[in-house]
Structure formats: structure tokens, C-alpha cells
Scaffold this motif. Structure first.
Motif, short mmCIF file in Angstrom:
data_model
loop_
_atom_site.label_atom_id
_atom_site.label_comp_id
_atom_site.label_asym_id
_atom_site.label_seq_id
_atom_site.Cartn_x
_atom_site.Cartn_y
_atom_site.Cartn_z
N VAL A 33 -3.71 7.21 24.26
CA VAL A 33 -5.04 6.60 24.20
C VAL A 33 -5.87 7.03 25.40
N ALA A 39 -1.34 0.83 24.35
CA ALA A 39 -2.28 1.84 24.87
C ALA A 39 -1.63 2.59 26.02
N ALA A 56 -10.00 2.74 26.59
CA ALA A 56 -9.07 3.63 27.28
C ALA A 56 -9.23 3.53 28.79
N ALA A 66 -7.48 0.52 29.81
CA ALA A 66 -6.04 0.76 29.74
C ALA A 66 -5.55 1.51 30.97
#
Length: 202
Positions: free
Chosen positions: A112, A108, A66, A69
Motif C-alpha cells: 500500500v 496496510a 498510505a 500507514a
């Protein structure tokens, strides 16, 4: 990543990076519900115990994914904003299009980056990356409407809902027609952002 990599490729600390890379790929393919340490390990061709030398559990691995991302999405937003030119409305709209393109392609998005499962971890890297992303989006919203923070927060909230909604509906198969490509939906998100701003004009 294809084939089964040699296990000795991940010595000397390289396994951690490979786990995050592969976790990101798996997330894009299968979604958050199917994400697991064991699946990531099998994809890499390492034992299911090997990832636990770097991450104590699924949520810590997911937090690292995450964080990646959030960092990559922030970079994509900057590229789109720079390409949009100097008009603040165009720049804000471009950030919505960038979100649709990134989240639909990489699998994502905010679900997320700000996953409920990860809140109790209080992961510092993820918190910092998430704050940086949202602060930048809020700055763009302020610029688009002339600096009013309260209205900028409302505008950003609406844009997030619209852009993420496009991605979720695409993922669920709602947009099944051939012309509903990721690029088409990104443009729709940009148009929606401009409409929202017009609705805030005196």
C-alpha cells in the motif's frame, strides 16, 4: 465504526480526516483491490460526491491513507526497537516483527505504502513518509552489520521480502493452523532476520 454517522459531523473540514480513518479501516477489511471512494463514502453515511471536495479521485484518497500507514508503521517500528534494548541485531530483528504485526493487523504494508498505482501521483506527503520509514529501516540494518551500506541494503531487502511474505501468506489463508497467530509469525520474522545477519558474518 458502527451505525450511520450524522452527516453534519463532517462539516468544517472534519470529513477529510474521517475519510482517511474510514479508508484505513476498509483497507484492513477488504484489501487494496476493493478500495474505492464510493465504499468509503457509504461507510461514513455521506453522499458519494462528498469525498471529492477533499480528494479529486481514488488514488489521492488512497495516497492519504498510505501516508498515514507509513507514519504509523514508522512509529510502531520505533516502539519495537526501543523495547528490544541496545543490541543492534535485536533492534533490527524487532523492526521485522513490528512490520508483521502492523501490516497483518492494519492491512496496510509496503504494497500500500509503495503501491504501483500511486507512483505517478508524486504525492509529496507520501514520498516523505515512505523515505522516512525506509531510511530508518536502513539505519537499523547498517547498525546490525557494522555500517556497510551495500550489505545493509541487501539485508533490508531480504527482511522486507520475508516479513511481507509472512503477511501475504497469512492473508491468503496459507497459515491456517491455530498456532500461526500474528504474534507467532512476527517472532518467526525476527528469527529469520537474525539468521540473515549470521549469514553475512565473515
Amino acid at each position: 465504526m458502527t451505525g450511520t454517522p450524522r452527516r453534519d459531523r463532517y462539516h468544517h473540514g472534519d470529513l477529510r480526516t474521517a475519510l482517511v480513518d474510514t479508508g484505513f479501516d476498509l483497507l484492513a477489511e477488504s484489501g487494496l483491490a476493493e478500495f474505492s471512494v464510493a465504499r468509503v463514502a457509504r461507510r461514513l453515511g455521506v453522499s458519494t460526491a462528498a469525498p471529492y471536495r477533499h480528494f479529486p479521485d481514488r488514488d489521492h484518497l488512497l495516497a492519504a491513507v498510505a501516508t498515514r500507514a507509513a507514519t504509523e508503521l514508522a512509529a510502531e517500528v520505533e516502539r519495537a526497537v526501543d523495547a528490544a534494548g541496545s543490541d543492534p541485531v535485536d533492534r533490527f530483528a524487532a523492526s521485522g516483527g513490528a512490520y508483521v504485526r502492523f501490516a497483518a493487523t492494519r492491512g496496510a504494508g509496503f504494497a500500500v505504502i509503495f503501491a504501483v498505482d500511486l507512483r505517478d501521483l508524486r504525492d509529496e506527503a507520501l514520498s516523505a513518509a515512505g523515505r522516512h520509514l525506509m531510511d530508518r529501516l536502513l539505519d537499523l540494518a547498517r547498525e546490525a552489520i557494522g555500517g556497510d551500506t551495500e550489505r545493509a541494503l541487501w539485508l533490508l531487502e531480504q527482511q522486507v521480502a520475508l516479513a511481507h511474505g509472512y503477511v501475504a501468506l497469512l492473508s491468503d489463508g496459507f497459515f491456517a493452523r491455530p498456532h500461526h497467530t500474528i504474534d507467532h509469525l512476527a517472532v518467526q520474522a525476527e528469527r529469520a532476520a537474525r539468521t540473515l545477519i549470521r549469514g553475512l558474518e565473515p
